[in-house]
Scaffold this motif. Structure first.
Motif, mmCIF file in Angstrom:
data_model
loop_
_atom_site.group_PDB
_atom_site.id
_atom_site.type_symbol
_atom_site.label_atom_id
_atom_site.label_comp_id
_atom_site.label_asym_id
_atom_site.label_seq_id
_atom_site.Cartn_x
_atom_site.Cartn_y
_atom_site.Cartn_z
ATOM 1 N N PRO A 278 0.618 -0.924 -0.329
ATOM 2 C CA PRO A 278 -0.388 0.089 0.121
ATOM 3 C C PRO A 278 0.910 1.214 -0.405
ATOM 4 N N LEU A 279 1.886 1.306 0.164
ATOM 5 C CA LEU A 279 2.798 2.302 0.327
ATOM 6 C C LEU A 279 3.130 3.468 -0.983
ATOM 7 N N PRO A 280 2.521 4.762 -1.145
ATOM 8 C CA PRO A 280 2.473 5.198 -2.093
ATOM 9 C C PRO A 280 3.993 5.676 -2.618
ATOM 10 N N ASN A 281 3.939 6.243 -3.548
ATOM 11 C CA ASN A 281 5.250 6.669 -4.386
ATOM 12 C C ASN A 281 6.233 5.843 -4.425
ATOM 13 N N ILE A 282 6.252 4.379 -5.212
ATOM 14 C CA ILE A 282 7.061 3.371 -4.738
ATOM 15 C C ILE A 282 7.173 3.492 -6.233
ATOM 16 N N ASP A 283 8.750 4.049 -5.968
ATOM 17 C CA ASP A 283 9.302 4.549 -7.351
ATOM 18 C C ASP A 283 10.263 3.372 -8.160
ATOM 19 N N THR A 284 11.033 2.844 -9.033
ATOM 20 C CA THR A 284 11.629 2.034 -9.864
ATOM 21 C C THR A 284 12.959 1.624 -9.148
ATOM 22 N N ASP A 285 13.342 2.883 -8.587
ATOM 23 C CA ASP A 285 15.128 2.234 -8.060
ATOM 24 C C ASP A 285 14.132 1.045 -6.892
ATOM 25 N N VAL A 286 13.289 1.667 -6.163
ATOM 26 C CA VAL A 286 12.672 0.299 -5.332
ATOM 27 C C VAL A 286 12.114 -0.824 -5.699
ATOM 28 N N ILE A 287 11.568 -0.580 -6.861
ATOM 29 C CA ILE A 287 10.875 -1.748 -7.479
ATOM 30 C C ILE A 287 12.842 -2.666 -8.349
ATOM 31 N N MET A 288 13.167 -1.729 -8.764
ATOM 32 C CA MET A 288 14.827 -2.463 -9.981
ATOM 33 C C MET A 288 15.310 -2.019 -9.145
ATOM 34 N N PRO A 289 16.305 -2.445 -8.242
ATOM 35 C CA PRO A 289 17.658 -0.885 -7.398
ATOM 36 C C PRO A 289 18.925 -1.543 -8.554
ATOM 37 N N LYS A 290 19.417 -0.540 -8.607
ATOM 38 C CA LYS A 290 20.497 -0.153 -9.662
ATOM 39 C C LYS A 290 21.382 -1.100 -9.889
ATOM 40 N N GLN A 291 21.301 -2.109 -8.558
ATOM 41 C CA GLN A 291 22.674 -2.811 -9.025
ATOM 42 C C GLN A 291 22.771 -3.458 -10.143
ATOM 43 N N PHE A 292 21.344 -3.941 -10.348
ATOM 44 C CA PHE A 292 20.635 -5.152 -11.397
ATOM 45 C C PHE A 292 20.946 -4.187 -12.676
ATOM 46 N N LEU A 293 21.090 -3.716 -13.091
ATOM 47 C CA LEU A 293 21.359 -2.760 -14.438
ATOM 48 C C LEU A 293 22.550 -2.779 -15.152
ATOM 49 N N LYS A 294 23.023 -4.109 -14.206
ATOM 50 C CA LYS A 294 24.954 -4.069 -14.802
ATOM 51 C C LYS A 294 24.636 -5.401 -16.287
ATOM 52 N N GLY A 295 23.740 -5.888 -16.451
ATOM 53 C CA GLY A 295 23.728 -6.883 -17.303
ATOM 54 C C GLY A 295 23.613 -6.521 -18.639
ATOM 55 N N ILE A 296 23.613 -7.275 -19.756
ATOM 56 C CA ILE A 296 23.363 -6.951 -21.319
ATOM 57 C C ILE A 296 22.121 -7.928 -21.448
ATOM 58 N N ASP A 297 21.156 -8.173 -20.983
ATOM 59 C CA ASP A 297 20.125 -8.648 -20.842
ATOM 60 C C ASP A 297 19.545 -9.085 -19.697
ATOM 61 N N ARG A 298 18.170 -9.587 -19.910
ATOM 62 C CA ARG A 298 17.485 -9.486 -18.563
ATOM 63 C C ARG A 298 17.348 -10.514 -17.642
ATOM 64 N N SER A 299 18.529 -11.631 -17.710
ATOM 65 C CA SER A 299 18.399 -12.807 -17.277
ATOM 66 C C SER A 299 18.993 -12.153 -15.811
ATOM 67 N N GLY A 300 18.197 -12.463 -14.607
ATOM 68 C CA GLY A 300 17.987 -12.076 -13.284
ATOM 69 C C GLY A 300 17.345 -11.376 -12.640
ATOM 70 N N LEU A 301 16.226 -10.035 -13.212
ATOM 71 C CA LEU A 301 15.991 -9.218 -12.700
ATOM 72 C C LEU A 301 15.039 -9.359 -12.210
ATOM 73 N N GLY A 302 14.514 -10.947 -12.085
ATOM 74 C CA GLY A 302 13.578 -11.598 -10.839
ATOM 75 C C GLY A 302 14.002 -11.113 -9.963
ATOM 76 N N GLU A 303 15.267 -11.656 -9.046
ATOM 77 C CA GLU A 303 16.116 -11.663 -8.355
ATOM 78 C C GLU A 303 16.184 -10.522 -7.613
ATOM 79 N N GLY A 304 15.731 -9.898 -8.411
ATOM 80 C CA GLY A 304 16.326 -7.798 -8.495
ATOM 81 C C GLY A 304 15.082 -6.789 -8.107
ATOM 82 N N ALA A 305 13.923 -7.681 -8.194
ATOM 83 C CA ALA A 305 12.506 -6.992 -7.448
ATOM 84 C C ALA A 305 12.811 -6.855 -5.947
ATOM 85 N N PHE A 306 12.626 -5.107 -5.642
ATOM 86 C CA PHE A 306 11.649 -5.283 -4.296
ATOM 87 C C PHE A 306 13.050 -5.941 -3.885
ATOM 88 N N HIS A 307 14.769 -5.864 -4.185
ATOM 89 C CA HIS A 307 15.296 -6.374 -3.568
ATOM 90 C C HIS A 307 15.217 -6.303 -2.156
#
Length: 202
Positions: free
Chosen positions: A15-44
């Motif tokens: 229910p929290l308001p204003n959950i931003d994309t950095d909370v949904i997917m923190p920046k450390q999970f943006l280093k890959g060149i494909d989409r693998s492992g992003l499920g682990e990053g969600a709300f990490h």
């Protein structure tokens, strides 16, 4: 994209308001060149503490909600940067739909482009869905995109509206390119007519 017709699953309340994309997917999970492992990053950072231990208070770490298909979310969900990885990560975690009062514009469009249903509902409906999702015994919802309804297992039902083009694309699992290709014949006819009208152009 995977078509969305009628999906039944557990709903989790965030229910929290204003959950931003950095909370949904923190920046450390943006280093890959494909989409693998992003499920682990969600709300990490909500799911784990600094030592990597699960936070038991976070809903997606609690029994019954770990594999939630639906998230009932607070207002302005997905604000912040335009990272598409946030949507990819939610999908990899098995989230099929987001139910809330409002979504950030770019995030909302990224959901549509990647087959994640985001429904903008009135506050009263969202409040009731939050109550359903927060029950001690996780309750299931059925989202019927074709019929435009959300139903609980005990028979309660709410209707929703969605843009017709977005609905059609989700029902058939089409991204923007696939949607354009459904009009291939019209495009070909236009190109042929255009060459006849302006033959001096390449």
């Amino acid at each position: 994209m995977e078509p969305f017709t009628t999906v039944t699953g557990t709903a989790a309340a965030i229910p929290l308001p204003n959950i931003d994309t950095d909370v949904i997917m923190p920046k450390q999970f943006l280093k890959g060149i494909d989409r693998s492992g992003l499920g682990e990053g969600a709300f990490h950072d909500l799911r784990f503490d600094a030592a990597g231990r699960e936070r038991p208070e976070f809903v997606l770490n609690r029994p019954g909600w770990r594999d939630a298909a639906f998230l009932v979310v607070g207002p302005n969900f997905g604000c912040g940067s335009s990272r598409e990885h946030a949507v990819w990560g939610l999908k990899q975690r098995g989230v099929r739909a987001l139910l809330g009062t409002s979504f950030a514009g770019i995030f909302f469009d990224n959901c549509a482009r990647n087959g994640l249903l985001a429904l903008t509902l009135d506050p009263t409906t969202v409040t009731m869905l939050m109550e359903v999702a927060a029950q001690p015994e996780p309750a299931g919802l059925t989202v019927d995109l074709a019929g435009g309804t959300i139903a609980t297992s005990d028979g309660r039902c709410w209707s929703f509206a969605i843009d017709a083009g977005r609905r059609e694309a989700l029902l058939h699992g089409r991204d923007h390119i696939a949607t354009t290709l459904t009009r291939t014949e019209s495009i070909t006819d236009f190109e042929a007519g255009h060459r006849m009208r302006v033959p001096w152009l390449p």
